[in-house]
Design an enzyme around this catalytic site. Structure first.
Site, PDB file in Angstrom:
ATOM      1  N   THR A 196       0.891  -1.148   0.000  1.00  0.00           N
ATOM      2  CA  THR A 196       0.000   0.000   0.000  1.00  0.00           C
ATOM      3  C   THR A 196       0.928   1.195   0.000  1.00  0.00           C
ATOM      4  O   THR A 196       2.073   1.067   0.396  1.00  0.00           O
ATOM      5  CB  THR A 196      -0.835   0.018   1.301  1.00  0.00           C
ATOM      6  OG1 THR A 196      -1.556  -1.192   1.396  1.00  0.00           O
ATOM      7  CG2 THR A 196      -1.807   1.182   1.333  1.00  0.00           C
ATOM      8  N   ARG A 224     -12.863  -8.328  -3.669  1.00  0.00           N
ATOM      9  CA  ARG A 224     -12.392  -8.025  -2.312  1.00  0.00           C
ATOM     10  C   ARG A 224     -11.891  -6.577  -2.199  1.00  0.00           C
ATOM     11  O   ARG A 224     -11.117  -6.113  -3.029  1.00  0.00           O
ATOM     12  CB  ARG A 224     -11.268  -8.992  -1.936  1.00  0.00           C
ATOM     13  CG  ARG A 224     -10.687  -8.760  -0.530  1.00  0.00           C
ATOM     14  CD  ARG A 224      -9.384  -7.981  -0.571  1.00  0.00           C
ATOM     15  NE  ARG A 224      -8.773  -7.882   0.759  1.00  0.00           N
ATOM     16  CZ  ARG A 224      -7.704  -7.131   1.034  1.00  0.00           C
ATOM     17  NH1 ARG A 224      -7.114  -6.440   0.082  1.00  0.00           N
ATOM     18  NH2 ARG A 224      -7.227  -7.073   2.250  1.00  0.00           N
ATOM     19  N   VAL A 225     -12.346  -5.896  -1.176  1.00  0.00           N
ATOM     20  CA  VAL A 225     -11.875  -4.551  -0.863  1.00  0.00           C
ATOM     21  C   VAL A 225     -11.263  -4.592   0.532  1.00  0.00           C
ATOM     22  O   VAL A 225     -11.825  -5.192   1.447  1.00  0.00           O
ATOM     23  CB  VAL A 225     -13.041  -3.538  -0.923  1.00  0.00           C
ATOM     24  CG1 VAL A 225     -12.592  -2.170  -0.439  1.00  0.00           C
ATOM     25  CG2 VAL A 225     -13.591  -3.458  -2.343  1.00  0.00           C
ATOM     26  N   GLY A 226     -10.096  -3.973   0.680  1.00  0.00           N
ATOM     27  CA  GLY A 226      -9.413  -3.958   1.970  1.00  0.00           C
ATOM     28  C   GLY A 226      -9.746  -2.709   2.779  1.00  0.00           C
ATOM     29  O   GLY A 226     -10.793  -2.089   2.594  1.00  0.00           O
ATOM     30  N   ASP A 227      -8.819  -2.332   3.650  1.00  0.00           N
ATOM     31  CA  ASP A 227      -9.098  -1.233   4.581  1.00  0.00           C
ATOM     32  C   ASP A 227      -8.878   0.148   3.976  1.00  0.00           C
ATOM     33  O   ASP A 227      -9.362   1.141   4.529  1.00  0.00           O
ATOM     34  CB  ASP A 227      -8.222  -1.375   5.833  1.00  0.00           C
ATOM     35  CG  ASP A 227      -6.731  -1.324   5.498  1.00  0.00           C
ATOM     36  OD1 ASP A 227      -6.326  -1.965   4.511  1.00  0.00           O
ATOM     37  OD2 ASP A 227      -5.978  -0.654   6.212  1.00  0.00           O
ATOM     38  N   THR A 247      -1.173   0.478   6.602  1.00  0.00           N
ATOM     39  CA  THR A 247      -0.802  -0.546   5.624  1.00  0.00           C
ATOM     40  C   THR A 247      -0.664  -1.858   6.361  1.00  0.00           C
ATOM     41  O   THR A 247       0.010  -1.945   7.377  1.00  0.00           O
ATOM     42  CB  THR A 247       0.503  -0.185   4.904  1.00  0.00           C
ATOM     43  OG1 THR A 247       0.871  -1.302   4.073  1.00  0.00           O
ATOM     44  CG2 THR A 247       1.638   0.108   5.873  1.00  0.00           C
ATOM     45  N   GLY A 248      -1.346  -2.878   5.856  1.00  0.00           N
ATOM     46  CA  GLY A 248      -1.260  -4.165   6.532  1.00  0.00           C
ATOM     47  C   GLY A 248      -2.347  -5.086   6.044  1.00  0.00           C
ATOM     48  O   GLY A 248      -2.927  -4.858   4.977  1.00  0.00           O
ATOM     49  N   GLY A 250      -5.539  -5.931   5.575  1.00  0.00           N
ATOM     50  CA  GLY A 250      -6.678  -5.025   5.612  1.00  0.00           C
ATOM     51  C   GLY A 250      -7.867  -5.495   6.424  1.00  0.00           C
ATOM     52  O   GLY A 250      -8.524  -4.699   7.100  1.00  0.00           O
TER      53      GLY A 250
END
Lengths: 330, 330
Positions: A196, A224-227, A247-248, A250
């Protein structure tokens, strides 16, 4: 009457001088990240390491130049993130990881700590700089969060630059997808599982801003959507507390509403930036199994960059200082 | 040896008896909402008002029955939300509002306060009960947030029931779209601008859960997503504080991370559920111009349902009590 006018003019002049003088001495700061994850020094060539440091420095200097000129924290974080998006070393914009279908689907978000306005986009495939689209959503739409083809229709209306999807392609990310497919795992055991990019900044007017952009997770499926575009999870800014870009992994950052939790601990529980960021990243996330880190800045220009993974591409640059960049823990 | 075994058996028996007995007397509670907005008594016929009360009661009784049987809060909120999704009176599932393109695009989310697991989906068009898909994402995928066609591909893999998109159509919502198009505004000045349905529950094991489902905003464009699937904004649950489901002008609820802010004020600033929910809905959101409300329940079974709009379709039902439903302020 003349006396009154003179008095008013003198007052205005003094007022402006004072304002300019105090703005010139007010602190400003920018921090950036280029992803966190399992990185081994062994896998990193000296040449590659230098390239990462140079890229982080370039992004920091671009943001710092905006702030030094009296520009806004919003302009600074966008300037820094654009550079990281265009750099194929990072999993955002050019160099984004591939989905299971072999596409690049990009997410981004931005938040203005002065107004709490925010813009977020998910699953765009043809916008060169997703952070520019997130900003346009914030500034030129009545909405906060746009996704997919609809978001691209809005981008076209706003004349945000498009590219052929091949623009995002890098051989390295394609090979990561092929390895992931071969291993039938949802992400490759490559260098940056949770890549990220992001930036946070404080400007001379005391305003905070945060921006984050990503290609997500190699071999991701099912839309899929992350954070990153989840305001409060991967991106958050509030002048009353802090600007945070995460960043990580999500999913864990969404469940723990990481960025807002750090801000809330400062505002509601009297924690310093360093305490709040450390508690959430090194205690809460570690207990819950969430790997990654954050960059954060408060209204005094303090910067905190905790991470619980092996490394995090990161750096900061304060008013009048030099850029400081790092990758590993020590 | 025999003595020891006997002692262990007696201890186990007593322990179990105590556990069962205390579970039977522990409080449980469920609350539901069917949207908030500008509602006038003048526009509401007695017949229509009765229909809303009856629908809310049916949802409450379904959730209460699950809890009275010793079922989980997750099962209870899903049971209640499914009923509201299937009821064309509410803007979720059947009866969802139409996008500018004349489609129904549905969002939903669920969160488990015991584990902080969560599932969210956005922009699905063929899944009959979006809340079932959100739950499947939480329980059967490694992800939290899936969108669009990808989310539907996952739904198909999990054999979540699909319907023809015409299932969601109601003449009333179609007419609302036509009025909105005629007025060239992004939402119609109809009865429920921010319709959403949701449920929160506390079960006898002391576990909290929240679920929310919506068709979004009439005449929405550009793949707009509101607060519902944004964990922390429209939906949040944590056994340490509260379960919250929101309904209102989603953009404002995202910017203020409403559901997590209520939970954070309880956990970090020692507020009661009533204080925290009231502060965020009646002070923070009002100052920022965000219209709407929330339903919330804490681990003691307290229920709070503040709203700053003219009305909110709402109700609650506690262990051993009768369903209580309301629409307007008094």
């Amino acid at each position: 009457m003349v006396k009154l006018l003179t008095a008013i003019l003198v007052f205005m002049a003094l007022g402006n001088t004072t304002a300019f003088a105090s703005e010139d001495t007010r602190p400003f700061a920018i921090a950036v990240h280029g992803g966190a994850g399992t990185m081994s020094r062994a896998a990193m060539t000296p040449e590659r390491e230098r390239a990462y440091h140079a890229a982080l420095r370039t992004a920091l200097q671009a943001g710092h130049a905006v702030l030094a000129d009296g520009g806004t924290s919003l302009d600074a974080v966008v300037a820094a993130v654009r550079i990281l998006e265009d750099n194929p070393l990072f999993n955002a914009g050019r160099g984004a990881v591939f989905t299971a279908e072999g596409r690049n689907e990009l997410d981004a978000a931005i938040m203005d700590g002065a107004t709490l306005n925010a813009g977020a986009i998910a699953a765009v495939t043809r916008v060169r700089n997703p952070i520019l689209l997130a900003r346009a959503v914030m500034e030129h739409s009545p909405h906060v969060f746009l996704i997919g083809e609809g978001a691209e229709a809005f981008a076209a209306e706003r004349e945000i630059p498009f590219v052929d999807p091949r623009w995002f392609h890098t051989d390295e990310r394609w090979e990561a997808l092929e390895r992931a497919r071969a291993a039938e795992i949802s992400r490759a055991a490559h260098e940056i599982p949770y890549g990220t990019v992001g930036a946070v900044a404080l400007d001379r007017s005391g305003n905070l801003a945060a921006a984050t952009s990503t290609g997500g997770m190699t071999n991701k499926r099912w839309g899929r959507v992350g954070d990153v575009p989840v305001i409060g999870a991967g991106t958050y800014a509030d002048n009353a507390s802090a600007a945070v870009s995460a960043t990580g992994h999500g999913e864990y950052f969404i469940r723990s509403v990481v960025a807002h939790e750090i801000a809330a601990r400062m505002r509601l529980a009297g924690r310093t930036l360093e305490q709040a960021a450390h508690e959430v990243v090194m205690e809460v996330l570690v207990e819950r199994g969430g790997s990654g880190g954050v960059i954060a800045v408060d209204r005094h220009g303090n910067v905190s960059m905790p991470f619980n993974s092996d490394g995090m591409y990161r750096g900061y640059m304060k008013s009048g200082g030099e850029p400081v960049t790092a990758i590993f823990r020590d």
